[in-house]
Motif scaffolding. Structure first.
Motif, PDB file in Angstrom:
ATOM      1  N   GLU A   1       1.848  11.315  -4.043  1.00  0.00           N
ATOM      2  CA  GLU A   1       1.215  10.599  -5.321  1.00  0.00           C
ATOM      3  C   GLU A   1      -0.054   9.930  -5.017  1.00  0.00           C
ATOM      4  O   GLU A   1      -0.519   9.784  -3.871  1.00  0.00           O
ATOM      5  CB  GLU A   1       2.473   9.489  -5.621  1.00  0.00           C
TER       6      GLU A   1
ATOM      7  N   GLY B   1       4.182   0.596   2.131  1.00  0.00           N
ATOM      8  CA  GLY B   1       5.065   1.269   1.309  1.00  0.00           C
ATOM      9  C   GLY B   1       5.310   2.697   1.722  1.00  0.00           C
ATOM     10  O   GLY B   1       5.147   3.062   2.883  1.00  0.00           O
ATOM     11  N   PRO B   2       5.319   3.818   0.621  1.00  0.00           N
ATOM     12  CA  PRO B   2       5.359   4.966   0.935  1.00  0.00           C
ATOM     13  C   PRO B   2       4.238   5.772   1.632  1.00  0.00           C
ATOM     14  O   PRO B   2       3.180   5.243   1.346  1.00  0.00           O
ATOM     15  CB  PRO B   2       5.510   5.446  -0.608  1.00  0.00           C
ATOM     16  N   THR B   3       4.532   6.271   2.811  1.00  0.00           N
ATOM     17  CA  THR B   3       3.518   6.804   3.601  1.00  0.00           C
ATOM     18  C   THR B   3       3.712   8.268   3.827  1.00  0.00           C
ATOM     19  O   THR B   3       4.696   8.617   4.536  1.00  0.00           O
ATOM     20  CB  THR B   3       3.635   6.081   5.263  1.00  0.00           C
TER      21      THR B   3
ATOM     22  N   VAL C   1      -2.565   7.071  -3.902  1.00  0.00           N
ATOM     23  CA  VAL C   1      -2.236   6.289  -2.910  1.00  0.00           C
ATOM     24  C   VAL C   1      -3.474   5.312  -2.975  1.00  0.00           C
ATOM     25  O   VAL C   1      -4.435   5.336  -3.526  1.00  0.00           O
ATOM     26  CB  VAL C   1      -2.350   7.033  -1.674  1.00  0.00           C
TER      27      VAL C   1
ATOM     28  N   SER D   1       0.752  -0.856   0.086  1.00  0.00           N
ATOM     29  CA  SER D   1      -0.018  -0.025   0.052  1.00  0.00           C
ATOM     30  C   SER D   1       1.004   1.274   0.047  1.00  0.00           C
ATOM     31  O   SER D   1       1.741   1.349   0.822  1.00  0.00           O
ATOM     32  CB  SER D   1      -0.855  -0.057   1.148  1.00  0.00           C
ATOM     33  N   THR D   2       0.522   2.016  -0.880  1.00  0.00           N
ATOM     34  CA  THR D   2       0.940   3.646  -0.429  1.00  0.00           C
ATOM     35  C   THR D   2      -0.361   4.027   0.174  1.00  0.00           C
ATOM     36  O   THR D   2      -1.289   4.258  -0.087  1.00  0.00           O
ATOM     37  CB  THR D   2       0.969   4.314  -1.798  1.00  0.00           C
TER      38      THR D   2
ATOM     39  N   ASN E   1      10.543   5.224   4.366  1.00  0.00           N
ATOM     40  CA  ASN E   1       9.337   5.229   3.577  1.00  0.00           C
ATOM     41  C   ASN E   1       8.336   6.203   4.262  1.00  0.00           C
ATOM     42  O   ASN E   1       7.220   6.365   3.570  1.00  0.00           O
ATOM     43  CB  ASN E   1       8.692   3.727   3.525  1.00  0.00           C
TER      44      ASN E   1
END
Length: 208
Positions: free
Chosen positions: A124, A81-83, A126, A60-61, A105
């Motif tokens: 970005e 993932g990216p948070t 999500v 997950s973003t 991240n």
């Protein structure tokens, strides 16, 4: 439903509960690299403990609105993932920056969740929005930030009735906020978060 990869039910410091792997943040018990995810300090942990399908996965973003000092969002970043962690107040943001030092991240953003145009150039698309903001207009915040959510993504919203209107019955407040949210989302789950969080409603929704 099973727990997301990276979240386990484990005995930590002699007590069984949810746990993630990562550096401790708020004095939580740890054991063998696992850190207790305290449900009394995390609305998301309450939902996960009930095995509600929140949409949190290892891929997950995530956009986290109302990150405060990093209690819950640190666990999210341990798993996902990216948070992107949005927090308006400078004091907890200083703590959040420290939490992010051990989590490459995790991206702290000193911004107002009511004004997503101020961070739209950074965030970005999500898979998951987690919203835990203690302000009026919680429904409007969810609607305004829908722009970041991919098709098939999920919103996990903790509605705090007393932050909307301390004088009204919480159930009436919840209904009003849900009416606003339903303009842009399909509601998939609602339930109170007692006994861990009084006058809170947990909501999972998907964009229309």
């Amino acid at each position: 439903m099973t727990l997301p990869e990276g979240v386990e039910r484990r005995e930590v410091d002699g007590d069984e509960g949810l746990a993630t792997r990562g550096e401790p943040v708020y004095g939580e018990p740890t054991e063998d690299g696992w850190r207790r995810w305290d449900r009394s300090r995390s609305k998301l942990a309450v939902l996960l403990g009930r095995e509600v399908e929140t949409g949190l996965t290892a891929d997950s973003t995530v956009l986290y609105l109302g990150a405060a000092s990093g209690t819950t969002v640190s666990h999210v970043a341990d798993v996902a993932g990216p948070t992107y962690a949005v927090e308006f107040a400078p004091r907890p943001m200083r703590d959040l920056v420290g939490v992010a030092e051990a989590r490459p991240n995790l991206f702290p953003l000193l911004k107002d969740a009511r004004k997503p145009e101020h961070y739209a150039h950074v965030v970005e698309p999500v898979d998951l929005i987690v919203q835990d903001v203690a302000i009026r207009g919680q429904g409007e915040v969810a609607v305004a930030n829908k722009q970041f959510l991919r098709d098939g993504g999920r919103l996990v919203l903790a509605i705090k009735a007393r932050s909307e209107d301390v004088t009204r019955d919480p159930d009436e407040v919840f209904d009003d906020v849900l009416d606003t949210v339903e303009a842009e989302y399909e509601i998939r789950y609602t339930d109170g978060l007692e006994p861990f969080h009084e006058d809170h409603l947990g909501v999972v929704a998907e964009p229309k």
